[in-house]
Scaffold this active site. Structure first.
Site, PDB file in Angstrom:
ATOM      1  N   LEU A 140       0.844  -1.200   0.000  1.00 43.42           N
ATOM      2  CA  LEU A 140       0.000   0.000   0.000  1.00 43.42           C
ATOM      3  C   LEU A 140       0.880   1.252   0.000  1.00 43.42           C
ATOM      4  O   LEU A 140       1.714   1.431   0.886  1.00 43.42           O
ATOM      5  CB  LEU A 140      -0.922   0.009   1.226  1.00 43.42           C
ATOM      6  CG  LEU A 140      -1.788  -1.240   1.427  1.00 43.42           C
ATOM      7  CD1 LEU A 140      -2.819  -0.994   2.534  1.00 43.42           C
ATOM      8  CD2 LEU A 140      -2.469  -1.669   0.127  1.00 43.42           C
ATOM      9  N   ALA A 200      -0.475   4.549  -1.456  1.00 47.27           N
ATOM     10  CA  ALA A 200      -1.281   5.595  -2.099  1.00 47.27           C
ATOM     11  C   ALA A 200      -1.361   6.870  -1.276  1.00 47.27           C
ATOM     12  O   ALA A 200      -1.715   7.925  -1.791  1.00 47.27           O
ATOM     13  CB  ALA A 200      -2.689   5.076  -2.362  1.00 47.27           C
ATOM     14  N   ARG A 231       2.134  15.053   6.439  1.00 46.77           N
ATOM     15  CA  ARG A 231       3.055  15.574   7.457  1.00 46.77           C
ATOM     16  C   ARG A 231       4.519  15.587   7.021  1.00 46.77           C
ATOM     17  O   ARG A 231       5.381  16.110   7.721  1.00 46.77           O
ATOM     18  CB  ARG A 231       2.872  14.792   8.769  1.00 46.77           C
ATOM     19  CG  ARG A 231       1.543  15.149   9.439  1.00 46.77           C
ATOM     20  CD  ARG A 231       1.501  14.670  10.858  1.00 46.77           C
ATOM     21  NE  ARG A 231       1.400  13.228  10.944  1.00 46.77           N
ATOM     22  CZ  ARG A 231       1.890  12.495  11.933  1.00 46.77           C
ATOM     23  NH1 ARG A 231       2.549  13.059  12.916  1.00 46.77           N
ATOM     24  NH2 ARG A 231       1.731  11.190  11.943  1.00 46.77           N
ATOM     25  N   GLY A 233      -9.314   4.462   2.415  1.00 46.51           N
ATOM     26  CA  GLY A 233      -8.944   3.605   3.543  1.00 46.51           C
ATOM     27  C   GLY A 233      -8.133   2.399   3.090  1.00 46.51           C
ATOM     28  O   GLY A 233      -8.080   2.071   1.905  1.00 46.51           O
ATOM     29  N   GLY A 252       4.087   0.751   2.109  1.00 47.87           N
ATOM     30  CA  GLY A 252       5.242   1.395   1.476  1.00 47.87           C
ATOM     31  C   GLY A 252       6.007   2.322   2.394  1.00 47.87           C
ATOM     32  O   GLY A 252       7.153   2.676   2.107  1.00 47.87           O
ATOM     33  N   GLY A 296      -3.822   0.902  15.811  1.00 49.88           N
ATOM     34  CA  GLY A 296      -4.917  -0.037  16.010  1.00 49.88           C
ATOM     35  C   GLY A 296      -4.507  -1.054  17.074  1.00 49.88           C
ATOM     36  O   GLY A 296      -3.324  -1.407  17.187  1.00 49.88           O
ATOM     37  N   ASN A 342      -1.365  -3.097  16.012  1.00 52.79           N
ATOM     38  CA  ASN A 342      -1.369  -3.591  14.634  1.00 52.79           C
ATOM     39  C   ASN A 342      -0.272  -2.905  13.821  1.00 52.79           C
ATOM     40  O   ASN A 342      -0.231  -1.677  13.727  1.00 52.79           O
ATOM     41  CB  ASN A 342      -2.744  -3.285  14.010  1.00 52.79           C
ATOM     42  CG  ASN A 342      -2.805  -3.639  12.539  1.00 52.79           C
ATOM     43  OD1 ASN A 342      -2.107  -4.542  12.078  1.00 52.79           O
ATOM     44  ND2 ASN A 342      -3.641  -2.925  11.794  1.00 52.79           N
ATOM     45  N   LYS A 370      35.598   8.235 -12.551  1.00 53.31           N
ATOM     46  CA  LYS A 370      34.222   8.010 -13.030  1.00 53.31           C
ATOM     47  C   LYS A 370      34.244   7.116 -14.252  1.00 53.31           C
ATOM     48  O   LYS A 370      35.047   7.347 -15.157  1.00 53.31           O
ATOM     49  CB  LYS A 370      33.585   9.352 -13.400  1.00 53.31           C
ATOM     50  CG  LYS A 370      32.132   9.225 -13.830  1.00 53.31           C
ATOM     51  CD  LYS A 370      31.740  10.209 -14.917  1.00 53.31           C
ATOM     52  CE  LYS A 370      32.241   9.789 -16.269  1.00 53.31           C
ATOM     53  NZ  LYS A 370      31.757  10.639 -17.374  1.00 53.31           N
ATOM     54  N   TYR A 393      35.558  15.575 -21.896  1.00 51.06           N
ATOM     55  CA  TYR A 393      34.349  16.295 -22.316  1.00 51.06           C
ATOM     56  C   TYR A 393      34.752  17.476 -23.175  1.00 51.06           C
ATOM     57  O   TYR A 393      35.566  18.305 -22.771  1.00 51.06           O
ATOM     58  CB  TYR A 393      33.625  16.763 -21.047  1.00 51.06           C
ATOM     59  CG  TYR A 393      32.274  17.390 -21.263  1.00 51.06           C
ATOM     60  CD1 TYR A 393      31.343  16.818 -22.123  1.00 51.06           C
ATOM     61  CD2 TYR A 393      31.918  18.552 -20.590  1.00 51.06           C
ATOM     62  CE1 TYR A 393      30.095  17.390 -22.302  1.00 51.06           C
ATOM     63  CE2 TYR A 393      30.666  19.129 -20.757  1.00 51.06           C
ATOM     64  CZ  TYR A 393      29.756  18.544 -21.621  1.00 51.06           C
ATOM     65  OH  TYR A 393      28.515  19.107 -21.797  1.00 51.06           O
TER      66      TYR A 393
HETATM   67  C1  UD1 Z   1      -3.136   1.741   9.943  1.00 51.49           C
HETATM   68  C2  UD1 Z   1      -3.995   0.677  10.600  1.00 51.49           C
HETATM   69  C3  UD1 Z   1      -3.695   0.636  12.087  1.00 51.49           C
HETATM   70  C4  UD1 Z   1      -2.222   0.352  12.314  1.00 51.49           C
HETATM   71  C5  UD1 Z   1      -1.386   1.386  11.551  1.00 51.49           C
HETATM   72  C6  UD1 Z   1       0.070   0.974  11.588  1.00 51.49           C
HETATM   73  C7  UD1 Z   1      -6.105   0.547   9.365  1.00 51.49           C
HETATM   74  C8  UD1 Z   1      -7.519   0.952   9.337  1.00 51.49           C
HETATM   75  N1  UD1 Z   1      -5.393   0.999  10.394  1.00 51.49           N
HETATM   76  O1  UD1 Z   1      -3.539   2.979  10.463  1.00 51.49           O
HETATM   77  O2  UD1 Z   1      -4.465  -0.390  12.717  1.00 51.49           O
HETATM   78  O3  UD1 Z   1      -1.917   0.374  13.677  1.00 51.49           O
HETATM   79  O4  UD1 Z   1      -1.759   1.461  10.163  1.00 51.49           O
HETATM   80  O5  UD1 Z   1       0.871   1.969  11.028  1.00 51.49           O
HETATM   81  O6  UD1 Z   1      -5.647  -0.170   8.488  1.00 51.49           O
HETATM   82  N2  UD1 Z   1      -3.064   3.729   2.340  1.00 51.49           N
HETATM   83  C9  UD1 Z   1      -3.466   3.630   1.016  1.00 51.49           C
HETATM   84  N3  UD1 Z   1      -4.720   4.005   0.662  1.00 51.49           N
HETATM   85  C10 UD1 Z   1      -5.627   4.430   1.571  1.00 51.49           C
HETATM   86  C11 UD1 Z   1      -5.227   4.544   2.925  1.00 51.49           C
HETATM   87  C12 UD1 Z   1      -3.946   4.179   3.276  1.00 51.49           C
HETATM   88  O7  UD1 Z   1      -2.674   3.234   0.164  1.00 51.49           O
HETATM   89  O8  UD1 Z   1      -6.752   4.739   1.165  1.00 51.49           O
HETATM   90  C13 UD1 Z   1      -1.697   3.352   2.709  1.00 51.49           C
HETATM   91  C14 UD1 Z   1      -0.899   4.516   3.241  1.00 51.49           C
HETATM   92  O9  UD1 Z   1      -0.193   5.146   2.187  1.00 51.49           O
HETATM   93  C15 UD1 Z   1       0.034   3.839   4.228  1.00 51.49           C
HETATM   94  C16 UD1 Z   1      -0.769   2.653   4.730  1.00 51.49           C
HETATM   95  O10 UD1 Z   1      -1.773   2.433   3.776  1.00 51.49           O
HETATM   96  O11 UD1 Z   1       1.189   3.332   3.610  1.00 51.49           O
HETATM   97  C17 UD1 Z   1      -1.389   2.902   6.100  1.00 51.49           C
HETATM   98  O12 UD1 Z   1      -2.267   4.001   6.007  1.00 51.49           O
HETATM   99  P1  UD1 Z   1      -2.412   5.060   7.180  1.00 51.49           P
HETATM  100  O13 UD1 Z   1      -3.426   6.052   6.792  1.00 51.49           O
HETATM  101  O14 UD1 Z   1      -1.075   5.535   7.593  1.00 51.49           O
HETATM  102  O15 UD1 Z   1      -3.040   4.111   8.324  1.00 51.49           O
HETATM  103  P2  UD1 Z   1      -3.118   4.417   9.854  1.00 51.49           P
HETATM  104  O16 UD1 Z   1      -4.232   5.316  10.107  1.00 51.49           O
HETATM  105  O17 UD1 Z   1      -1.787   4.797  10.349  1.00 51.49           O
END
Ligand code: UD1
Ligand code: CA
Length: 452
Positions: free
Chosen positions: A8, A10, A15, A80, A104, A141, A170, A334, A370
């Site tokens: 993941l 996206a 921040r 999400g 990621g 989580g 989590n 180089k 060069y």
């Molecule tokens: C998530 C977990 C949480 C865990 C935490 C660990 C869920 C609902 N929560 O929370 O339990 O403790 O990670 O760091 O899964 N991402 C996408 N698309 C989206 C949303 C997120 O690609 O629509 C990717 C983000 O880029 C990131 C990862 O998923 O790499 C986690 O997303 P983030 O929003 O940071 O999750 P947390 O709220 O931190």
């Protein structure tokens, strides 16, 4: 069991306060995303799917640059983590085996940890979640356990005080059969405090279907996620201290380990020795017994056994030093091959060149590669001697055992065993130095008198 990785990537990473997508910020010279890909690669995945969103084009390019066999899917709206995983459905079409979710922005998950998760899968658990005991559980989580069994994952925002007191958190890494994962993900809703599709809901959904879920734990350091520049610096420091410890463990001498900086792929052979303040960019291999002296910077190069580099040397991409080559202070190399025992000891630039065995390059020599528009090659044979301050105007070839006179500007090829002299001819004028001194002193004295 065939494995599919879903990474993941996206999220925007607000921040980070950056134009660059978060997962492309670098640790040890590689994007965080590449670290996650490398972690997952330990499982030898049959398929890898990257879910990109913010900066998808850049993320895709970086992912493919590292491994052109991966698929990149785009999550247009970030609804999400559950919604993100659902985007991988088509890319997993026809795949049978396990799917494992990585983030990621979580670069340090270790192969042994992923192996432990796969063992828990093999032991019959349908869903395996990677958890960790958090020193400060904050907004992570929480894993609600009943003995060995994982009942559900509750997000901080949705948790009761009692659930918030749980310290087992989590990490986000989850493994399940790919088909089961996709079925569960399709059933996730968004009725929660954030209005998001939570991947974490698959645990309760699995349990409701009579499937078992459990958690495997790892040290918190492995699940370290990066959300800010400060976090990136902490992750970099964590990477560097681990790389230093590994080098020492592998039989490398680091006289001041905390001043040596590694790239994600630095390879240092046994009994190599690294003096203080050395920086390794990506793509460096140093063979056994080589010595890298203080304040040197190396990237994209290979240093042969017993070679000595520095102090204050710069080796740039495409540098290939055979065994026992010597590169001294203030030398830049180089895209050049130096054969065994060649020496470039002082104040030189060697670029786009091939230098033969045991050839000596005198101080201040420059390959003029060069012309302002194009790059050209310099070829020097074996056993040659290039006099100090020779300008080698490329393209040019110097034969075996040839010499150039100090201060020469070499614009034509030099045959083997020839001496090339290409500089003004010296003329000595007897007594003229004293006459000149006298004249200058007289001028100075006259000017001083006039000023009084
Ligand atoms: C998530 C977990 C949480 C865990 C935490 C660990 C869920 C609902 N929560 O929370 O339990 O403790 O990670 O760091 O899964 N991402 C996408 N698309 C989206 C949303 C997120 O690609 O629509 C990717 C983000 O880029 C990131 C990862 O998923 O790499 C986690 O997303 P983030 O929003 O940071 O999750 P947390 O709220 O931190
Ligand atoms: Ca996060």
């Amino acid at each position: 069991m065939p494995i599919a990785l879903i990474i993941l990537a996206a999220g925007q990473g607000t921040r980070m306060n950056s134009d660059l997508p978060k997962v492309l910020h670098q640790i040890a010279g590689a994007p965080m995303l590449v670290h996650a890909m490398k972690s997952g690669a330990a499982l030898m995945p049959e398929r890898t799917v990257i879910v990109a969103g913010h900066g998808a084009d850049q993320v895709k390019a970086a992912a493919l640059a590292y491994d052109d066999s991966v698929s990149v899917v785009v999550q247009v709206e970030q609804l999400g983590t559950g919604h993100a995983v659902a985007q991988a459905r088509d890319a997993l079409d026809g795949f049978t085996g396990d799917a494992i979710i990585l983030y990621g922005d979580t670069p340090f998950v270790q192969p042994e940890t992923l192996d432990a998760m796969m063992s828990a899968r093999a032991a019959g658990h349908a869903v395996v979640v990677l958890g960790f005991e958090a020193a400060d559980p904050g907004r992570y989580g929480r894993l609600v356990m009943q003995g060995d069994s994982l009942t559900r994952i509750v997000e901080f925002k949705d948790a009761t005080d009692q659930e918030r007191a749980i310290t087992l958190c989590n990490s986000g890494v989850i493994a399940a059969d790919a088909q089961v994962m996709m079925d569960l993900v399709a059933a996730i809703g968004n009725e929660n405090a954030s209005g998001e599709y939570y991947l974490t809901d698959i645990v309760e959904l699995a349990r409701a279907r009579g499937l078992s879920a459990t958690s495997v734990t790892c040290p918190e350091a492995e699940t370290m996620g990066v959300n800010t520049r400060a976090g990136l610096a902490v992750a970099e420091a964590a990477f560097q201290s681990r790389a230093r410890a590994e080098a020492l463990e592998n039989g490398v001498t680091l006289t001041a380990p905390e001043t040596v900086f590694f790239a994600h792929d630095t390879y240092l052979g046994r009994d190599s020795m690294i003096e203080p303040n050395v920086v390794f960019g990506p793509g460096v291999t140093v063979e056994t017994g080589a010595l890298i002296r203080a304040f040197s910077h190396l990237e994209g190069c290979h240093v042969g056994a017993g070679a000595v580099v520095g102090p204050y040397a710069r080796l740039r991409p495409g540098t290939e030093l055979a065994n026992n080559v010597k590169i001294g202070n203030f030398v830049e190399v180089k895209n050049a091959v130096l054969e065994e025992g060649a020496k470039v000891n002082h104040l030189s630039y060697i670029g786009d060149a091939h230098i033969g065995e045991a050839t000596n390059i005198g101080a201040g020599t420059i390959t003029c590669n060069y012309d302002g528009v194009m790059k050209h090659r310099t070829t020097i044979g074996a056993g040659a001697f290039i006099g100090s301050n020779t300008m080698l105007v490329a393209p040019v070839t110097i034969g075996n055992r040839a010499m150039t006179a100090s201060g020469s500007v070499i614009t034509k090829d030099v045959p083997a065993e020839a001496l090339a002299v290409a500089r003004g001819v010296q003329e000595n004028k007897p007594g003229l130095a004293v006459k000149l001194f006298d004249k200058l002193k007289a001028t100075k004295a006259r000017r001083q008198k006039e000023a009084e």
